[in-house]
Design a protein around this motif. Sequence first.
Motif, short mmCIF file in Angstrom:
data_model
loop_
_atom_site.label_atom_id
_atom_site.label_comp_id
_atom_site.label_asym_id
_atom_site.label_seq_id
_atom_site.Cartn_x
_atom_site.Cartn_y
_atom_site.Cartn_z
N PRO A 176 -8.63 2.79 14.91
CA PRO A 176 -10.31 3.99 15.77
C PRO A 176 -9.03 4.18 17.36
O PRO A 176 -8.54 3.15 17.48
CB PRO A 176 -11.47 3.03 15.56
CG PRO A 176 -10.82 2.03 14.56
CD PRO A 176 -9.40 1.86 14.27
N GLU A 177 -9.24 4.82 17.81
CA GLU A 177 -9.11 4.46 19.34
C GLU A 177 -9.67 4.25 20.17
O GLU A 177 -11.25 3.84 19.68
CB GLU A 177 -9.67 6.27 19.93
CG GLU A 177 -8.97 7.53 19.43
CD GLU A 177 -7.63 7.48 19.21
OE1 GLU A 177 -7.54 6.70 20.49
OE2 GLU A 177 -6.40 8.07 18.67
N GLY A 178 -8.86 3.28 21.49
CA GLY A 178 -9.71 2.95 21.81
C GLY A 178 -9.63 0.95 21.53
O GLY A 178 -10.10 -0.15 21.85
N LEU A 179 -8.92 1.20 19.92
CA LEU A 179 -9.11 -0.54 19.38
C LEU A 179 -7.59 -0.85 19.66
O LEU A 179 -6.68 -0.24 18.82
CB LEU A 179 -9.76 -0.87 18.67
CG LEU A 179 -11.36 -0.83 18.43
CD1 LEU A 179 -11.00 -0.88 17.47
CD2 LEU A 179 -11.51 -1.71 19.38
N GLY A 180 -7.18 -2.49 20.06
CA GLY A 180 -5.65 -2.53 20.14
C GLY A 180 -5.02 -3.68 18.40
O GLY A 180 -6.77 -3.55 17.40
N LEU A 181 -4.72 -3.34 17.56
CA LEU A 181 -3.92 -3.83 16.60
C LEU A 181 -4.28 -5.40 16.28
O LEU A 181 -5.04 -5.46 15.25
CB LEU A 181 -2.57 -3.97 16.16
CG LEU A 181 -2.14 -2.22 15.93
CD1 LEU A 181 -0.56 -1.92 15.94
CD2 LEU A 181 -2.52 -1.48 15.04
#
Length: 547
Positions: A176-181
């Motif tokens: 999702p947008e706004g989260l890092g791997l």
Amino acid sequence: MPLSSHSERSLLGRTVGTGIRAIRLLFRGSVNGGRWVTRSAARARARGAGGETGMVRMFDLHAVSCAGDTLIAIGLAGTIFFNVPLGEARSKVALYLLVTMVPFAMLAPVVGPLLDHFRHGRRYALATTMLGRAFLAWMISDYIHGFGLYPAAFGVLALSRAYGVARSAAVPRLLPEGLGLSQVGARASVYGTVAGALVAPIGLAAFWFGAQWPLRVASVIFLVGMVIALRLPPRADSEPPERVPRPLRALRRATGDRPLGRGRPAGRLVISNLVGAATLRALYGFLLLFLAFTIKAGDLTTVLFGRDLGDKGALGLVGGALAVGTFLATALGTRLRIHRPTALQSSGMIIVAGVAVLATLYFSLLMVTLLCVVAAMMSGIAKLAVDASIQERIPERLRASSFAHSETVLMLAFVAGGGLGLVPFHGRIGIAVTAGVGVLAAARGLLMAHRLRAERLCGRPLTDEELKATERDADARAAKEQADRDRKAAEETEDNAPTSPAPAQGATAPEEPDLAPPGFHIYRPSSAVTGTGGEDETRSNSPGSVS
């Protein structure tokens, strides 16, 4: 009717009515509390997944997988280790470790390339791993006291790692947008850990009826996981379906399509992180088995703060310390954006080495427990760094193969460390071995952190164009660094070159010594003489000539 009888009947009726109302209120409160807990958990799960439905289902799938693995571990705990003598336990655990190495030797060259070629069917691959684990868990329950336990455990372990490879390769497509791997990977691990903790009491209760019952409950849970895998959104797969590869075609790779980015600039970061994570994973495996056998052999005191815990209490404390360290790693990873993985790993190795040295000097159950917490925590964070590096720096067409290779390396490191832990060291000597390996790993980590100080992760999967631009920048930096090294070497060579004074005016060059062998002037043929004085002059000046 007597008045006393009527009074007793009224009192009994009021008591029964009060009890019924209390049970009704308790049931209603339990239902409402369960609903509140469920809604709160659902909101937390959705918030952790960034409101993405596909990622929520991926979290559910991972929770189911971890719950099933926990039940299998509970079912096997009483068969391989605890119910046999110490020497026999070592041989059985060694056999189990040897069996576990085979699937990982096959995983990297076979499973990874096949998953890369069937990227359009990752959902079905995940569902297949769940179905296979359900079948094998039931098979283990039937052969739990026979030799059939080992091939079934072999299959469960191989399918578990294949699931991990397919899941890690599918996560970037659901990001999702706004989260890092690294954040998503850590949150998935948290949900898996919580699911394992919640299902553990159920497994222990089932174990009371027999060692096979936790395995049968695990089979049911894996079937639920198969349904969840099939309900993942279609974007978990890649868009263009590839043609079905012929047998063994998946094993052939082009020169530029090597897993883990080997031979390319991006591979230096990935392989460096993988080596560091493998070292910490080997220490984890060593501590797990070495301390278990050390406690059973009585080489480690079981006294903690003046209270004797006994063998089982000390073993539970060590195992709990490793579990707490793993949970702390995932909990920190949920808020941690990993941008410089090599620097993060080197810092963790320094901490582990320092605690190991202290545990060697002050050998006690408390210091060993602290070492287990720190080693497990740093190993978990290093694993998150490896996953983030692969998901960002490796193209999608090679991602599954790269994860398969990384899982293979990490598991083989764990097996190697566990195998070393089966050697009957004395307690303090074994911890000293851990300290020595930790110091060497810390020195190596500092060196690689300095060499790769310019490498930085952005926290999202890069496109092919961005990967090419990153590789061009890396090539340019490497060329510049090589040119700087060559220039410095040339300057040092010029500064250190020996100098000789200029020859004086009118000075003649020194005559070279006569290097002719003895008797050459006597016996040499006349045709070889080229002197300025002629043949007769040369003969007359030669020693021993006859006039």
